[in-house]
Design a protein around this motif. Structure first.
Motif, PDB file in Angstrom:
ATOM      1  N   LEU A 240     107.650 -44.214 -22.715  1.00  0.00           N
ATOM      2  CA  LEU A 240     107.009 -44.613 -23.976  1.00  0.00           C
ATOM      3  C   LEU A 240     107.629 -45.858 -24.594  1.00  0.00           C
ATOM      4  N   PHE A 241     108.865 -46.173 -24.233  1.00  0.00           N
ATOM      5  CA  PHE A 241     109.555 -47.294 -24.873  1.00  0.00           C
ATOM      6  C   PHE A 241     110.080 -48.244 -23.803  1.00  0.00           C
ATOM      7  N   ARG A 242     109.830 -49.506 -23.990  1.00  0.00           N
ATOM      8  CA  ARG A 242     110.288 -50.498 -23.018  1.00  0.00           C
ATOM      9  C   ARG A 242     111.810 -50.561 -22.956  1.00  0.00           C
ATOM     10  N   ILE A 243     112.469 -50.461 -24.112  1.00  0.00           N
ATOM     11  CA  ILE A 243     113.928 -50.493 -24.104  1.00  0.00           C
ATOM     12  C   ILE A 243     114.494 -49.248 -23.434  1.00  0.00           C
TER      13      ILE A 243
ATOM     14  N   TYR B  59     111.497 -35.984 -13.807  1.00  0.00           N
ATOM     15  CA  TYR B  59     111.530 -37.322 -14.403  1.00  0.00           C
ATOM     16  C   TYR B  59     110.536 -38.249 -13.726  1.00  0.00           C
ATOM     17  N   LEU B  60     110.554 -38.289 -12.410  1.00  0.00           N
ATOM     18  CA  LEU B  60     109.695 -39.224 -11.679  1.00  0.00           C
ATOM     19  C   LEU B  60     108.218 -38.939 -11.922  1.00  0.00           C
ATOM     20  N   ASN B  61     107.819 -37.678 -11.898  1.00  0.00           N
ATOM     21  CA  ASN B  61     106.400 -37.349 -12.045  1.00  0.00           C
ATOM     22  C   ASN B  61     105.914 -37.519 -13.480  1.00  0.00           C
ATOM     23  N   VAL B  62     106.728 -37.136 -14.460  1.00  0.00           N
ATOM     24  CA  VAL B  62     106.312 -37.323 -15.853  1.00  0.00           C
ATOM     25  C   VAL B  62     106.266 -38.808 -16.198  1.00  0.00           C
ATOM     26  N   TYR B  63     107.252 -39.558 -15.732  1.00  0.00           N
ATOM     27  CA  TYR B  63     107.268 -41.008 -15.972  1.00  0.00           C
ATOM     28  C   TYR B  63     106.043 -41.679 -15.335  1.00  0.00           C
TER      29      TYR B  63
ATOM     30  N   VAL C 151      99.937 -41.258 -28.564  1.00  0.00           N
ATOM     31  CA  VAL C 151     100.847 -40.514 -27.707  1.00  0.00           C
ATOM     32  C   VAL C 151     100.447 -39.047 -27.636  1.00  0.00           C
ATOM     33  N   ARG C 152     100.091 -38.495 -28.781  1.00  0.00           N
ATOM     34  CA  ARG C 152      99.782 -37.059 -28.831  1.00  0.00           C
ATOM     35  C   ARG C 152      98.441 -36.734 -28.191  1.00  0.00           C
ATOM     36  N   HIS C 153      97.422 -37.531 -28.470  1.00  0.00           N
ATOM     37  CA  HIS C 153      96.065 -37.177 -28.062  1.00  0.00           C
ATOM     38  C   HIS C 153      95.613 -37.855 -26.772  1.00  0.00           C
ATOM     39  N   VAL C 154      96.308 -38.898 -26.345  1.00  0.00           N
ATOM     40  CA  VAL C 154      95.856 -39.635 -25.159  1.00  0.00           C
ATOM     41  C   VAL C 154      96.928 -39.639 -24.064  1.00  0.00           C
ATOM     42  N   VAL C 155      98.134 -40.102 -24.397  1.00  0.00           N
ATOM     43  CA  VAL C 155      99.155 -40.317 -23.375  1.00  0.00           C
ATOM     44  C   VAL C 155      99.666 -38.991 -22.814  1.00  0.00           C
ATOM     45  N   LEU C 156     100.075 -38.074 -23.690  1.00  0.00           N
ATOM     46  CA  LEU C 156     100.632 -36.816 -23.204  1.00  0.00           C
ATOM     47  C   LEU C 156      99.620 -35.969 -22.433  1.00  0.00           C
ATOM     48  N   PRO C 157      98.374 -35.815 -22.919  1.00  0.00           N
ATOM     49  CA  PRO C 157      97.400 -35.102 -22.070  1.00  0.00           C
ATOM     50  C   PRO C 157      97.139 -35.799 -20.746  1.00  0.00           C
ATOM     51  N   GLY C 158      97.137 -37.133 -20.760  1.00  0.00           N
ATOM     52  CA  GLY C 158      96.932 -37.856 -19.507  1.00  0.00           C
ATOM     53  C   GLY C 158      98.078 -37.699 -18.527  1.00  0.00           C
ATOM     54  N   ALA C 159      99.295 -37.497 -19.052  1.00  0.00           N
ATOM     55  CA  ALA C 159     100.459 -37.327 -18.185  1.00  0.00           C
ATOM     56  C   ALA C 159     100.670 -35.879 -17.765  1.00  0.00           C
ATOM     57  N   LEU C 160      99.897 -34.947 -18.322  1.00  0.00           N
ATOM     58  CA  LEU C 160     100.107 -33.527 -18.024  1.00  0.00           C
ATOM     59  C   LEU C 160      99.894 -33.185 -16.552  1.00  0.00           C
TER      60      LEU C 160
END
Length: 301
Positions: A131-134, A182-186, A211-220
């Motif tokens: 989620l964060f570039r840094i 880590y690898l699969n969630v990333y 993050v809540r409605h788009v990114v996390l469901p997409g990464a599930l």
């Protein structure tokens, strides 16, 4: 007044277009109504008559029968590999005296502790890096280097750091679980469709809303894949962890059996490992059916 005779099969003057079309079609006899002819079913239809569970169990049953035959004829001696009947008797004895249930409970407790810690660490680092570039700059490179180190090779260090109690065993399982998660969630976070992000922004979602409605469901889906893989690694790590001065657990039973050349007990422990792994995989697959029903391509089979 002359009358013209229409040739057979041609439409008469008083016929409607539909009647004329019907009368002009040649009459066909279905092949199924012809005497002595039976329809030939395709191979897939004939195979479908046999239940799939029966087809899938045929191979293991034949393997067990061959194993029992080789043991009964003396080709496989008991000091090389015990017969299936002997293994079943030994398993019943271990269950009756309580040693196998106690060992299973200890091993399950170790796997659960290591899996929980690995789940928290692996998922947390993947969220930070995805989620964060840094976060990616600080976390991803060290983890990519560490994951290439065999976790079994770190057992001597864990013994020096944590002693010979439960801590090094839990640490080995945790380390084995962390990297697949880590690898699969990333990868799941970074693989979310950019068009979905744009659609969410056009609907006025904030960053955390995205993050809540788009990114996390997409990464599930990727997270569930990582969890399934991590469970397999957890049981593999448990086998090594319980060789570290263990006084209980399935690995402890295997070490004792090795010292006394009891191949029957070793095979029983291996079968227990296999069934526990299958049970864990079944639980994760059930979670997939529950959590991924929104996917258009998910069939639930």
């Amino acid at each position: 007044m002359s009358t013209s005779h229409a040739p057979p099969g041609s439409p008469g003057p008083d016929m409607s277009p539909i009647e004329a079309s019907a009368s002009s079609k040649p009459s066909t006899v279905p092949t199924s109504s012809a005497p002595g002819l039976q329809p030939i079913l395709p191979v897939s239809s004939r195979r479908a008559r046999v239940p799939r569970w029966l087809r899938r169990t045929t191979g293991p049953v034949l393997l067990l029968a061959l194993w029992q035959l080789l043991s009964g004829t003396g080709v496989l001696t008991s000091d090389v590999l015990a017969s299936p009947g002997r293994i079943a008797q030994v398993a019943a004895d271990l269950v009756a005296d309580g040693s196998l249930p106690s060992a299973m409970a200890t091993s399950l407790r170790r796997v659960a502790a290591g899996l929980l810690l690995g789940l928290l660490i692996g998922t947390g680092l993947a969220l930070l890096s995805g989620l964060f570039r840094i976060g990616e700059d600080l976390v991803d490179a060290p983890l990519q280097m560490l994951r290439t180190v065999p976790f079994v090779g770190l057992i001597p260090l864990f013994i020096i750091w944590f002693g010979i109690g439960e801590a090094p065993k839990t640490a080995i399982i945790t380390l084995g679980v962390t990297f697949p998660l880590y690898l699969n969630v990333y990868a799941g976070i970074r693989g979310v469709d950019a068009q979905l992000i744009e659609a969410g922004e056009s609907l006025g979602l904030s960053r955390w809303g995205l993050v809540r409605h788009v990114v996390l469901p997409g990464a599930l889906p990727g997270a569930m894949t990582g969890l399934r893989y991590s469970l397999g690694v957890a049981w593999l790590a448990l086998v090594f962890a319980e060789q570290v001065n263990a006084d209980s657990g399935i690995g402890f039973l295997m070490v004792q059996a090795r010292d006394f050349l009891r191949t029957d007990v070793i095979v029983v422990c291996l079968i227990v490992y296999a069934f526990l792994g299958l049970l864990a995989d079944f639980i994760v697959r059930s979670l997939e059916r529950l959590l991924l029903q929104w996917r258009p391509t998910f069939t639930g089979r």
